[in-house]
Enzyme design. Structure first.
Site, PDB file in Angstrom:
ATOM      1  N   SER A   1      34.991  60.367  35.833  1.00  0.00           N
ATOM      2  CA  SER A   1      36.528  58.795  35.356  1.00  0.00           C
ATOM      3  C   SER A   1      36.391  58.994  34.263  1.00  0.00           C
ATOM      4  CB  SER A   1      36.166  57.705  36.599  1.00  0.00           C
ATOM      5  OG  SER A   1      36.171  57.935  37.720  1.00  0.00           O
TER       6      SER A   1
ATOM      7  N   HIS B   1      41.159  63.042  37.945  1.00  0.00           N
ATOM      8  CA  HIS B   1      40.328  63.191  37.905  1.00  0.00           C
ATOM      9  C   HIS B   1      41.345  65.161  37.683  1.00  0.00           C
ATOM     10  CE1 HIS B   1      36.369  61.302  38.697  1.00  0.00           C
ATOM     11  NE2 HIS B   1      36.978  60.601  38.678  1.00  0.00           N
TER      12      HIS B   1
ATOM     13  N   HIS C   1      35.020  63.015  45.275  1.00  0.00           N
ATOM     14  CA  HIS C   1      34.724  62.193  45.642  1.00  0.00           C
ATOM     15  C   HIS C   1      33.505  61.991  47.275  1.00  0.00           C
ATOM     16  CE1 HIS C   1      35.535  60.998  41.761  1.00  0.00           C
ATOM     17  NE2 HIS C   1      34.558  59.919  42.115  1.00  0.00           N
TER      18      HIS C   1
ATOM     19  N   TYR D   1      33.691  59.114  49.044  1.00  0.00           N
ATOM     20  CA  TYR D   1      34.765  58.203  49.773  1.00  0.00           C
ATOM     21  C   TYR D   1      35.839  59.073  49.834  1.00  0.00           C
ATOM     22  CZ  TYR D   1      36.655  58.300  44.818  1.00  0.00           C
ATOM     23  OH  TYR D   1      36.737  57.883  43.383  1.00  0.00           O
ATOM     24  N   GLU D   2      36.267  60.224  49.531  1.00  0.00           N
ATOM     25  CA  GLU D   2      37.340  61.390  49.421  1.00  0.00           C
ATOM     26  C   GLU D   2      37.661  61.461  51.108  1.00  0.00           C
ATOM     27  OE1 GLU D   2      39.255  63.456  46.335  1.00  0.00           O
ATOM     28  OE2 GLU D   2      37.187  63.162  45.763  1.00  0.00           O
TER      29      GLU D   2
ATOM     30  N   ALA E   1      32.086  56.833  35.350  1.00  0.00           N
ATOM     31  CA  ALA E   1      32.487  55.466  34.927  1.00  0.00           C
ATOM     32  C   ALA E   1      31.785  54.725  35.576  1.00  0.00           C
ATOM     33  CB  ALA E   1      33.774  55.336  34.754  1.00  0.00           C
TER      34      ALA E   1
ATOM     35  N   MET F   1      30.258  55.137  41.918  1.00  0.00           N
ATOM     36  CA  MET F   1      30.694  55.383  43.220  1.00  0.00           C
ATOM     37  C   MET F   1      30.491  57.408  43.653  1.00  0.00           C
ATOM     38  SD  MET F   1      34.361  53.792  44.178  1.00  0.00           S
ATOM     39  CE  MET F   1      34.565  52.278  43.827  1.00  0.00           C
ATOM     40  N   SER F   2      29.649  57.875  42.087  1.00  0.00           N
ATOM     41  CA  SER F   2      29.476  59.160  41.882  1.00  0.00           C
ATOM     42  C   SER F   2      28.239  59.619  41.685  1.00  0.00           C
ATOM     43  CB  SER F   2      30.169  59.731  40.643  1.00  0.00           C
ATOM     44  OG  SER F   2      30.217  59.216  40.191  1.00  0.00           O
TER      45      SER F   2
ATOM     46  N   ASN G   1      33.562  48.249  32.785  1.00  0.00           N
ATOM     47  CA  ASN G   1      33.583  46.972  32.955  1.00  0.00           C
ATOM     48  C   ASN G   1      32.548  46.759  33.639  1.00  0.00           C
ATOM     49  OD1 ASN G   1      34.438  49.114  35.419  1.00  0.00           O
ATOM     50  ND2 ASN G   1      34.244  47.135  36.231  1.00  0.00           N
TER      51      ASN G   1
ATOM     52  N   HIS H   1      41.248  50.528  39.023  1.00  0.00           N
ATOM     53  CA  HIS H   1      40.587  51.661  38.086  1.00  0.00           C
ATOM     54  C   HIS H   1      41.632  52.174  36.517  1.00  0.00           C
ATOM     55  CE1 HIS H   1      40.026  56.621  38.373  1.00  0.00           C
ATOM     56  NE2 HIS H   1      41.462  56.439  38.610  1.00  0.00           N
TER      57      HIS H   1
HETATM   58  N1  HPA Z   1      32.320  49.017  40.420  1.00  0.00           N
HETATM   59  C1  HPA Z   1      32.129  50.712  40.947  1.00  0.00           C
HETATM   60  N2  HPA Z   1      31.921  51.556  40.638  1.00  0.00           N
HETATM   61  C2  HPA Z   1      33.325  51.501  39.000  1.00  0.00           C
HETATM   62  C3  HPA Z   1      33.340  50.276  38.548  1.00  0.00           C
HETATM   63  C4  HPA Z   1      32.660  49.596  39.269  1.00  0.00           C
HETATM   64  O1  HPA Z   1      32.685  47.991  39.274  1.00  0.00           O
HETATM   65  N3  HPA Z   1      33.427  50.388  37.257  1.00  0.00           N
HETATM   66  C5  HPA Z   1      34.430  51.831  37.309  1.00  0.00           C
HETATM   67  N4  HPA Z   1      33.390  52.766  38.243  1.00  0.00           N
END
Ligand code: HPA
Length: 283
Positions: free
Chosen positions: A30, A61, A83, A85-86, A113, A211-212, A235, A247
């Protein structure tokens, strides 16, 4: 993981690019989409056309596999990732690693990310992964044992190649780009975490959360590839800032620091012949 689909993916790519001899793979997560711009692209395939890989359902993506090179290093660049989760299982996540191993690549560089948990990890920071926590609701190697992915019980004490990590850290220092090092926790998603989960993750030893990355890192390491991974801290994780996490903001933060992301990768590619040796011993 569907071995038949994985083999079909390899056959498909070989049919299109019979001369490909990638030494390295690069997965752009991401916000990292344009960070591989320095690579010269020879040809492109779309994920949707590659059996078992399929198009990414996530904004930001691209879903393109580029056969490219830079500084004499032939590369498969995966622009965008699938991912867990998809909901399509492990096969789409395993496909890039399977392709790299089938094409005799030596290393894989993963990017993502992530949310920062440790106090010194703020939006826009870059983190070199030195370990991970697999907190996804599963594991990509569950199933009958396949020697393709190494022994039944792969050792994970050094998933992230210490030598590649050292080189990355030296590159950051040389380019005078601040960086951190830390442990990445992989959650299944697709929700961001609750503040209580973030406190739990901190207690468990996580510095950042996403998440990856972890499934690919496990598979690549098990298959004998050297792995490096970089997080763009997009973040502060949930509960550590007043704002909600979106996102769009995640993508935006990575894009703002794009010159730094690209600069680090470009320098790494310049140094890869030195790191990996001048010829590919496995090709
Ligand atoms: N949590 C999970 N995945 C993420 C985050 C987060 O705060 N920021 C970017 N991807």
């Amino acid at each position: 993981m569907d071995k038949h689909q994985l083999q079909k993916a390899a056959d498909f790519v070989r049919q299109h690019w019979p001369a490909a001899r990638p030494r390295v793979g690069l997965v752009l997560g991401s916000g990292w989409d344009a960070a591989g711009d320095f690579l010269h692209c020879r040809a492109t395939l779309t994920y949707a056309d590659i059996p078992g890989l399929g198009s990414s359902t996530v904004t930001g993506h691209s879903g393109l596999l580029h056969w490219c090179d830079a500084f004499g290093v032939e590369t498969f660049m995966f622009q965008g990732r699938r991912h867990y989760y998809e909901g399509a299982g492990w096969t789409p996540l395993a496909t890039p690693v399977y392709l790299l191993k089938q094409f005799s690549a030596q290393a894989l560089v993963l990017t993502n990310a992530a949310g920062g948990i440790r106090a010194d990890l703020q939006g826009g920071d870059l983190m070199v992964l030195n370990d991970h926590l697999n907190l996804m609701d599963g594991h990509p190697l569950i199933g009958p044992h396949d020697f393709f992915w190494g022994p039944r019980f792969p050792d994970l004490s050094r998933v992230y190649c210490p030598s590649l990590g050292k080189r990355l850290k030296r590159i950051f220092q040389t380019l005078e780009i601040p960086f951190r090092e830390g442990v990445y926790a992989a959650m299944t998603g697709p929700t961001y975490e609750t503040p209580a989960e973030v406190r739990m993750l901190r207690t468990l030893g996580a510095d950042a959360v996403g998440m990856s990355t972890v499934p690919e890192a496990i598979l690549a390491h098990a298959a004998g590839l050297r792995v490096a991974a970089l997080s763009c801290i997009a973040n502060p994780a949930a509960g550590l800032q007043a704002k909600e996490i979106t996102h769009e903001d995640v993508i935006q933060t990575s894009r703002e620091i794009l010159p730094r992301l690209r600069g680090v990768l470009e320098q790494l590619w310049k140094e890869l012949p030195d790191e990996l040796g001048t010829t590919n011993p496995t090709a």
